[in-house]
Design an enzyme around this catalytic site. Structure first.
Site, mmCIF file in Angstrom:
data_model
loop_
_atom_site.group_PDB
_atom_site.id
_atom_site.type_symbol
_atom_site.label_atom_id
_atom_site.label_comp_id
_atom_site.label_asym_id
_atom_site.label_seq_id
_atom_site.Cartn_x
_atom_site.Cartn_y
_atom_site.Cartn_z
ATOM 1 N N GLY A 1 1.060 -1.317 -0.108
ATOM 2 C CA GLY A 1 0.031 0.026 0.198
ATOM 3 C C GLY A 1 0.944 1.005 -0.104
ATOM 4 O O GLY A 1 1.821 1.222 0.788
ATOM 5 N N THR A 2 0.816 2.199 -0.955
ATOM 6 C CA THR A 2 2.014 2.772 -1.075
ATOM 7 C C THR A 2 1.710 4.175 -1.663
ATOM 8 O O THR A 2 0.659 4.405 -2.106
ATOM 9 C CB THR A 2 2.915 2.083 -1.895
ATOM 10 N N THR A 3 2.609 5.094 -1.988
ATOM 11 C CA THR A 3 2.562 6.307 -2.837
ATOM 12 C C THR A 3 3.807 6.274 -3.511
ATOM 13 O O THR A 3 4.918 6.470 -2.925
ATOM 14 C CB THR A 3 2.361 7.534 -1.880
#
Lengths: 217, 233
Positions: free
Chosen positions: A16-18
């Site tokens: 889960g990331t940016t």
């Protein structure tokens, strides 16, 4: 109410990331957060590096299932170095992106991984490519990805200008990552940034306490 | 900001329908997938919304008014199911009007917000409604209350809601500061709504704005060609 489906459908360790990449005048900045989580409930790593070097001036950011992304990148790196030997010249950024795209597209039923590829080559200068989950490949000036990216579309649309200076672009990328990390619970940690130009590659790491703060915190 | 109305995303409705003989707008519920926003300033509030109502992929109304009057100086911004929010707004309007007559003075914004919360919480399983309640009263001035899906109630200086709101959290976090005046709030609201409308398929059309203060309610509309524009890339 239904759960907000982001990476919660991905089994196992997921980033889960940016992630983001942006072109400035003379180069490109690519960056990401550093959190890896299992199902959004447990942070399995606070300092994972999602910006991977696939060649001298070409870097990739991964999103989605960490296992899938690592496997694809490993395969892509070997393809790319072989290609580079055959061509007797450094690979083009689009070649790297294409290799990733082929792997993602041909194996779309098994894989859940997306990539941003950014780099510099002598033919087209700084470039950014996006390979999405199903294997689409497009080129953009600035692009964001991962679960945290939804919160910064407005900010990126408003703030990104073509032909910024290196410092402006670094500040823009740091701010964008900080804003996304502030809203997305599965993004966090430090901000890893890599600046790629004709002259070379520079890593910038912004630890959590040095990230820009915005007035509601 | 509290996580306001996280809409059932449009891809939760069937994209590849087995029943392609029947158009999706005859099967889907009417929804105000939307972007709504409310900001407090010293002396009043500014509220804004887009104007798109969808049934599946069809835009049932492209000039919707999602800013609904509850009382002279109290408005609500509606997001979620169009039917649910209209029904709740009507009920609260009635209850508040009655209460105001009993009190023999204008009602408080907090009272209106609590009435919304009472309905949204009691019938939380049946409803899909995310509402921003905003207005001015003599006791506390301009106030914004957020009543997201599920029926929580919280007061915030700035609130955004609806499916398009997720795209502008970053913009809001970086651009809002306490102590803005009315015109700055109007500009901030118009910019944020415009950015959200660009990115969210369920938001679009025109921007409806209203500012509420002791002097009354001023409404305005920003048409499509006058929307704030940002660098295209």
């Amino acid at each position: 109410m239904e759960k907000h489906y982001t990476d919660s459908k991905v089994k196992g360790v997921s980033t889960g990331t940016t992630i983001l990449a942006a072109i400035f005048d003379g180069g490109v900045v690519i960056g990401s957060d550093s959190r890896a989580s299992i199902g959004g409930e447990y942070v399995s790593s606070k300092t994972i590096n999602k910006v991977i070097q696939v060649h001298d001036r070409i870097f990739c950011c991964m999103a989605g299932s960490l296992a899938d992304a690592q496997a694809v990148i490993k395969s892509a790196k070997s393809h790319l170095s072989f290609h580079s030997v055959q061509m007797e010249s450094p690979p083009l950024v689009i070649a790297a992106a294409s290799v990733l795209k082929e792997l993602c597209y041909k194996n779309k039923d098994e894989l859940q991984a997306g990539f941003l590829t950014a780099g510099w080559d002598s033919k087209k200068g700084p470039q950014v490519y996006v390979v999405s989950l199903g294997g689409m490949l497009i080129s953009q000036q600035v692009t964001i990805g991962g679960s945290g990216s939804t919160y910064i579309y407005g900010y990126v649309d408003a703030k990104y200008k073509p032909n910024m200076t290196r410092e402006e672009c670094l500040q823009f990328a740091t701010n964008a990552l900080a804003l996304a990390m502030g809203r997305d619970n599965v993004s966090g940690g430090v901000a890893h940034l890599v600046v790629i130009t004709e002259k070379g590659v520079e890593h910038v790491v912004v630890p959590g306490d040095k990230l820009p703060r915005f007035n509601d915190e | 900001m509290a996580a306001a109305a996280s809409m059932v995303p449009i891809f939760g409705h069937q994209i590849s329908s087995k029943n392609d003989l029947v158009p999706d707008w005859s099967r889907e519920e009417v929804s105000t997938g939307t972007t709504i926003m409310a900001v407090e300033y010293d002396g009043g509030v500014v509220i804004g919304a887009d104007s798109r109502t969808t049934t599946g992929a069809y835009i049932a109304n492209r000039v919707t008014d999602k800013l609904t009057r509850i009382h002279d100086r109290i408005y609500c911004c509606r997001s979620g199911s169009a039917a649910d929010t209209q029904a709740i707004a009507e009920v609260v309007s009635y209850q508040l009007g009655f209460h105001s007559v009993e009190l023999d003075e204008p009602p408080l914004v907090e009272t209106a917000a609590n009435l919304f919360r009472a309905s949204c919480y009691r019938y939380r399983e049946e409803l899909m409604a995310g509402i921003l309640v905003a207005g001015w009263d003599r006791r506390k001035g301009g106030q914004v209350y957020c009543v997201p899906i599920g029926g929580m109630l919280v007061r915030q200086p700035v609130a955004v809601g609806g499916s398009g709101s997720t795209y502008v959290y970053g913009f809001m976090d970086s651009n809002y500061k306490p102590g803005l005046n009315k015109d700055q709030c109007l500009e901030l609201t118009a910019s944020a709504l415009s950015l959200a409308m660009e990115r969210d398929g369920s938001s679009g059309g025109v921007i409806r704005l209203a500012s509420i203060s002791e002097d009354g309610v001023e409404r305005r509309v920003i048409l499509g060609d006058q929307l704030p524009r940002f660098s295209t890339h």
